[in-house]
Design a protein around this motif. Sequence first.
Motif, PDB file in Angstrom:
ATOM      1  N   PRO A  40      55.864  58.818  37.527  1.00 13.56           N
ATOM      2  CA  PRO A  40      56.139  57.995  38.717  1.00 13.56           C
ATOM      3  C   PRO A  40      55.067  58.198  39.781  1.00 13.56           C
ATOM      4  CG  PRO A  40      57.592  59.899  38.644  1.00 13.56           C
ATOM      5  CD  PRO A  40      56.861  59.891  37.339  1.00 13.56           C
ATOM      6  N   PRO A  41      54.962  57.261  40.723  1.00 15.33           N
ATOM      7  CA  PRO A  41      53.956  57.387  41.774  1.00 15.33           C
ATOM      8  C   PRO A  41      54.128  58.660  42.593  1.00 15.33           C
ATOM      9  CG  PRO A  41      54.894  55.177  41.746  1.00 15.33           C
ATOM     10  CD  PRO A  41      55.729  56.016  40.822  1.00 15.33           C
ATOM     11  N   ALA A  42      53.021  59.096  43.191  1.00 16.29           N
ATOM     12  CA  ALA A  42      53.073  60.238  44.103  1.00 16.29           C
ATOM     13  C   ALA A  42      53.990  59.921  45.275  1.00 16.29           C
ATOM     14  CB  ALA A  42      51.669  60.560  44.604  1.00 16.29           C
ATOM     15  N   ARG A  43      54.611  60.960  45.822  1.00 13.58           N
ATOM     16  CA  ARG A  43      55.494  60.799  46.982  1.00 13.58           C
ATOM     17  C   ARG A  43      54.822  61.408  48.204  1.00 13.58           C
ATOM     18  NH1 ARG A  43      60.139  64.146  45.451  1.00 13.58           N
ATOM     19  NH2 ARG A  43      60.985  63.526  47.481  1.00 13.58           N
ATOM     20  N   TRP A  77      52.473  51.173  36.309  1.00 15.89           N
ATOM     21  CA  TRP A  77      52.073  52.161  37.321  1.00 15.89           C
ATOM     22  C   TRP A  77      53.007  52.183  38.525  1.00 15.89           C
ATOM     23  CZ3 TRP A  77      48.849  55.684  35.746  1.00 15.89           C
ATOM     24  CH2 TRP A  77      47.891  55.386  34.771  1.00 15.89           C
ATOM     25  N   TYR A  78      53.547  51.027  38.888  1.00 15.06           N
ATOM     26  CA  TYR A  78      54.371  50.951  40.106  1.00 15.06           C
ATOM     27  C   TYR A  78      55.539  49.983  39.876  1.00 15.06           C
ATOM     28  CZ  TYR A  78      50.094  52.745  42.347  1.00 15.06           C
ATOM     29  OH  TYR A  78      48.982  53.485  42.699  1.00 15.06           O
ATOM     30  N   ARG A 122      49.723  61.123  41.333  1.00 17.08           N
ATOM     31  CA  ARG A 122      51.004  61.293  40.629  1.00 17.08           C
ATOM     32  C   ARG A 122      50.944  62.394  39.583  1.00 17.08           C
ATOM     33  NH1 ARG A 122      52.470  55.931  38.557  1.00 17.08           N
ATOM     34  NH2 ARG A 122      51.066  55.127  40.186  1.00 17.08           N
ATOM     35  N   TYR A 123      49.746  62.746  39.139  1.00 14.28           N
ATOM     36  CA  TYR A 123      49.621  63.761  38.085  1.00 14.28           C
ATOM     37  C   TYR A 123      49.634  65.193  38.627  1.00 14.28           C
ATOM     38  CZ  TYR A 123      48.643  60.160  34.643  1.00 14.28           C
ATOM     39  OH  TYR A 123      48.761  59.089  33.803  1.00 14.28           O
ATOM     40  N   GLN A 143      46.514  56.406  43.415  1.00 11.44           N
ATOM     41  CA  GLN A 143      47.149  56.098  42.139  1.00 11.44           C
ATOM     42  C   GLN A 143      47.348  57.342  41.287  1.00 11.44           C
ATOM     43  OE1 GLN A 143      45.034  53.333  39.632  1.00 11.44           O
ATOM     44  NE2 GLN A 143      46.622  53.356  38.051  1.00 11.44           N
ATOM     45  N   SER A 197      52.872  53.176  46.306  1.00  9.19           N
ATOM     46  CA  SER A 197      53.279  54.583  46.226  1.00  9.19           C
ATOM     47  C   SER A 197      54.408  54.888  47.196  1.00  9.19           C
ATOM     48  CB  SER A 197      52.085  55.498  46.511  1.00  9.19           C
ATOM     49  OG  SER A 197      51.115  55.405  45.493  1.00  9.19           O
TER      50      SER A 197
END
Length: 432
Positions: free
Chosen positions: A278-281, A401-402, A209-210, A206, A375
């Motif tokens: 946005p979520p991590a890729r 979050w998603y 993403r940062y 989660q 994600s």
Amino acid sequence: MDLANQVETIKRLFETRQFPLANELLTDVITEQRHNYTFHFTQGVCLYEMGRFDEAAEAHQRALTLNFSHAKGWLKLGACHLVRQRWPEALACYERGVNLDPNDAELLIGFGTMVTILGDDAGAEKQYRKALKLNPKAWEAEVALGFVLLRSGKWTEGWARFEKRWRLPQFAALGPATRMWTGAPRQLAGKRVVVICEQGFGDTFQFARYLPLLVRAVGSENVTLMCPPALERILGTLVAPGVHIQVQNRDPMPEHDILTALMSLPHIFETTLRNVPPPARYGITARPTGARIGVCWHGGARVEEPLANADDQRRSVPLEVFQPIIDAAGGQAISLQQEDLLAWGCKDWVDTAEIIAGLDLVITVDTAIAHLAASLGIETWILCRAGGCWRWLSTGDTTVWYPSVRLFRQTVLSDWAPCVERVAAELRERLA
């Protein structure tokens, strides 16, 4: 060994968390001191720490028959009922304890925990704030208040309160509170930053993403993420240039100017409901299995951590109760449980992610599978327990979050059947 020496030995065993040995000695002492409520109470605490919750409740009940007005005894008995999901009994015990001693911070924290599970966040917030007035160093109340505020959407104060977790024993091993940095992003420019993972795999999925935000704030490739071994390979696929992945307790800690934690980044970047990144890729290639729907009905059991395992039971759904969802999938489902993924040759999270990436829909309880699927941008339906996790707030069927997540909330504590039937009905309609 005389009684005084036995008592001292029990204290030492508690301090070193040698609860089985302490329990054996307590059993011997109680045979001679069966009318001393203190020993029954202490044995109840010991058995609770060992995860023997039924026996712990019996010990506390014996203690309370000897001292009915012992407020802490009602607190501990309430905890035994709570962990076994006996909600009315737990509430009654906490209320009795608080009525006996309304100025005990520990009692107020326990009562707050009970009422937040019942969905009364305002009531829980009141109890935690009162506890902190009585004891400003009640760090457990700080963190619990943080969770309640986050679940209520009061994120600015919630993130700040959550940072007090480093004062708790279970977090201190990851990094002393005095070392964990939580300054302003503008102070990061040109710094060498090390970020540690904490808590569960889902939390890492989660909050990864940062990392791109962190790299931009640093302005160079001086960000290192220290992760558990199980996450090394999948985090290596992150589309986050400038982030170096190393393994905690294997690789040496790199030279750094700033040490922080992945779950502290929302506080550092002043996250609100309106600016969630946005979520991590992940660089994952889909692996077709012939299935369209992935299902997951329980989290990872942790038998060596009784309290964590009891919490997992709250979020998990028994297979026989979850079965209508599988039936509604009509042969188009694949199990995403770890034990079933082994049959597909899945050895780690990358293999699992490849299977998830080939699906149209994932239906899961609130576990790491939910965060990974979301994600990856897969439509994800999450079954959320009543009085559940702060990250999903307390109402609504969507989450900031998603964008691909839909929430299905349990409406009655411990009763998953209505929630499962709603999901199954929605799935049948979708497939029709």
